[in-house]
Write an enzyme that holds these catalytic residues in place. Structure first.
Site, PDB file in Angstrom:
ATOM      1  CD  GLU A  27      -1.734   2.177   1.949  1.00  0.00           C
ATOM      2  OE1 GLU A  27      -1.236   3.097   1.274  1.00  0.00           O
ATOM      3  OE2 GLU A  27      -1.969   2.249   3.161  1.00  0.00           O
ATOM      4  CB  CYS A  68      -2.980   5.676   3.566  1.00  0.00           C
ATOM      5  SG  CYS A  68      -2.232   4.764   4.882  1.00  0.00           S
TER       6      CYS A  68
END
Lengths: 416, 416
Positions: free
Chosen positions: A154, A191
């Site tokens: 990720e 994120c």
């Protein structure tokens, strides 16, 4: 961890499938075939720099790998090794208490240990949360092994938010306030921080920009998680400031030990031309506004973007009717689509997707948050003509685990 | 194709998951979150050399990609371009008849077109069946793209078969006959051809070798699918023949236009030492026998093997009790485990796994045969706070498609 315990008890992650024998079938009989998923083997997890307590050591990567039946080796993030150690000790105590085998959980520390970990022949998969450069390096390493292994990294997402006209008309001030709060939440170290704000040229959008400039300019400096993150943030701001097509709207000069919230405005042409700077995540309390001419240019701008973790519409009812054709474009670009919310809250549940097309992640088919995360570390095995005594519990005729199974094409919990 | 139509109607491939909003939850409310799987995008399929009608153009790779909602570009295998063209034309007619969009299915021909296909930025995944060298080259190419993409390559498997003592005692002659038939079936051009036969030193195993030598020696030459395959087969036999630790037991000298069935015997030490020749698939009607000292050495031999598509036990009841601890070793090594069957029949059904650890495939988490094949080309998308009108059918409150969904942790077909 508790959520995955629930998944294990539910048993649907096993994906049990049974096709019973058809000995009389012509021209050839069908054997008895039964499938479940088992763990891929030992998983290497790279601790994230953010969420030291929640995600890094004992987060979705570790929990889903353990739930899949894989042992785990965590590389502690260099930014918070003591915190990582405390969490690891708690896991070790849990392993001992629940009589799990030794070595089911392991933690390693230090610079330069990541590469030998990924290259170790026993490691069968990798989970990573961090920068695009770091994630891509791990992917390349894993792909070049004598036995290539899957990596779920990720990495980088700017999480575009589209401000639609009717919503701005009806509640522009509140939107400016909420948006600014989302941008600086957790010092911008999510994120899913909104890194790009898109709107159509109008008096309302001009007003939003003006409101945001005022609010962001008044946001106080914040302390980042560690020195490395602050250094990256400072460098990212410098790149934005130096760029010809990008204008600084608000924020004190970045210096000292804290991160100064910032607001920038970029020319839409940069996005359409694929300028890399606008595609790159700047980890911290900053965001970039872009004004487009009309809906056609909005869709063009979206199409020119890289893959994302999230994409958001701030919209009222008439917006949703008028801009419905934007949704298929967003589906192609992101793993999670929001309407009238801010992407910075990531719910840990069954339906969550914390993933998305590259470079948001290295493999859009997975998620690192939520129960689907377990799928990254499972592989199917089929048993042909196995006697009951040698079959895994989930595949025995009597269905002792009471799991839902696909038996001859029908989903059922019934025994055979 | 019909089986996948059934999967689409069943709808479980969508993996619908719904976590409804909890507006009163403390400390933070939960938004409405709904997840389904959508296609990853255009898929490149490389036609296999074997099964020109069944697998190559319209097989599991193409069918599962289309079922996932992905358009497909097939590269016709150079060994049977006319057959590929006929099948492609049939698919084109079906596309037209069912009013599917133009371009949903495409076929390309020729040498050197594979590389630009895999590197094309619109291609989002690759399906391949063929040699280890070819598959690995595609994996390396896909991993090196600016945007890396997943490759499912079904490559190389020698499909070990373990001949257990009691079974050999009770029905050794029949086993020799059936095994030889499986080795030469389809001129040995099955991905699941038994390429390695393991047994424990005993009078019965010696008898099996002697029976097999006689039967294989009498098997007639067969015509292979194309000249390239025959050339590879001839080269593979030469490597076996030249090897010091391998003995030729039966088979006429390989020459002319047909493949001569062959039988070899290898020293177990080669396997334990990781000799590559014994790990490599020789595509054609040949097999290698290995004799081990005892169960401990049998397990050692299995552990030293690469990943496989299948692993088979030929066993009677007492064998199954005595050798139960072999099963966990087989689970680690193969995608399909058989007892008292021959791996050369690959049933197309829900429970089939035609996959396995590297180098059997490039990603053990998939299968190229059976309905689970669709999972290779799907990615999850989550909709947060989407209004009913913009949600995909499978996620609407009323559940108009009547699919099974995971709603707040419970599997149900009920409306919300």
């Amino acid at each position: 961890m508790r959520l995955f315990a629930k998944v294990l008890r539910r048993g649907d992650f096993l994906g049990a499938r049974i096709d019973t024998a058809l000995p009389e079938r012509q021209p050839l009989p069908r054997p008895d075939l039964r499938q479940i998923k088992i763990g891929v083997g030992p998983v290497a997890v790279f601790g994230a720099s953010n969420f030291p307590l929640a995600f890094s050591t004992a987060g979705g990567d570790t929990a889903s790998a353990l739930a899949a039946g894989c042992s785990v080796v965590v590389k502690a993030h260099s930014g918070h090794m003591a915190t990582a150690d405390f969490v690891a000790q708690a896991i070790e105590r849990a392993v001992e208490k629940s009589n799990m085998p030794n070595g089911v959980f392991n933690m390693i520390y230090g610079n330069g240990v990541g590469e030998p970990l990924v290259k170790h022949p026993l490691i069968q998969a990798v989970g990573f949360t961090g920068s695009l450069r770091g994630g891509r390096a791990l992917c390349d390493m894993a792909a070049a092994r004598p036995q290539p292994i899957p990596v779920f990294a990720e990495m980088s997402s700017i999480n575009p938010m589209l401000m639609l006209p009717e919503a701005l008309k009806n509640r522009g001030e509140k939107i400016a306030q909420d948006l600014a709060d989302s941008v600086v939440l957790g010092c911008g170290q999510f994120c899913t921080n909104p890194g790009l704000i898109l709107g159509i040229k109008s008096a309302e959008f001009t007003q939003l920009i003006s409101n945001l400039t005022e609010i962001m300019g008044a946001k106080p400096a914040q302390t980042m998680l560690n020195a490395g993150t602050l250094k990256s943030y400072t460098a990212g701001l410098e790149h934005l400031t130096e760029h010809q097509g990008i204008k600084h709207l608000a924020g004190n000069t970045q210096k000292g030990n804290q991160a100064q919230p910032q607001l920038f405005k970029a020319d839409v042409e940069l996005l359409l031309a694929g300028d890399q700077l606008l595609q790159e995540e700047i980890f911290g309390p900053t965001t970039v506004i872009i004004e487009v001419e009309d809906k056609a240019q909005l869709i063009q701008a979206l199409q020119s973007m890289n893959g994302q973790l999230t994409a958001t519409l701030i919209a009222d009812e008439t917006d949703l009717t008028e801009f419905a054709d934007v949704v298929p474009v967003l589906e192609e670009k992101a793993g999670r689509l929001l309407i009238n919310g801010y992407p910075t809250g990531v719910e840990v549940c069954d339906a969550m997707v914390h993933g998305g097309p590259y470079p948001a992640t290295s493999d859009a088919r997975g998620t690192s948050v939520g129960t689907l995360a377990i799928d990254r570390y499972l592989r199917p095995v089929c048993y042909q003509n196995y006697p009951q005594s040698l079959l895994p519990e989930a595949l025995k005729d009597s269905n002792p685990l009471q799991v839902l199974r696909l038996v001859n094409g029908e989903m059922t919990k019934e025994a055979i």
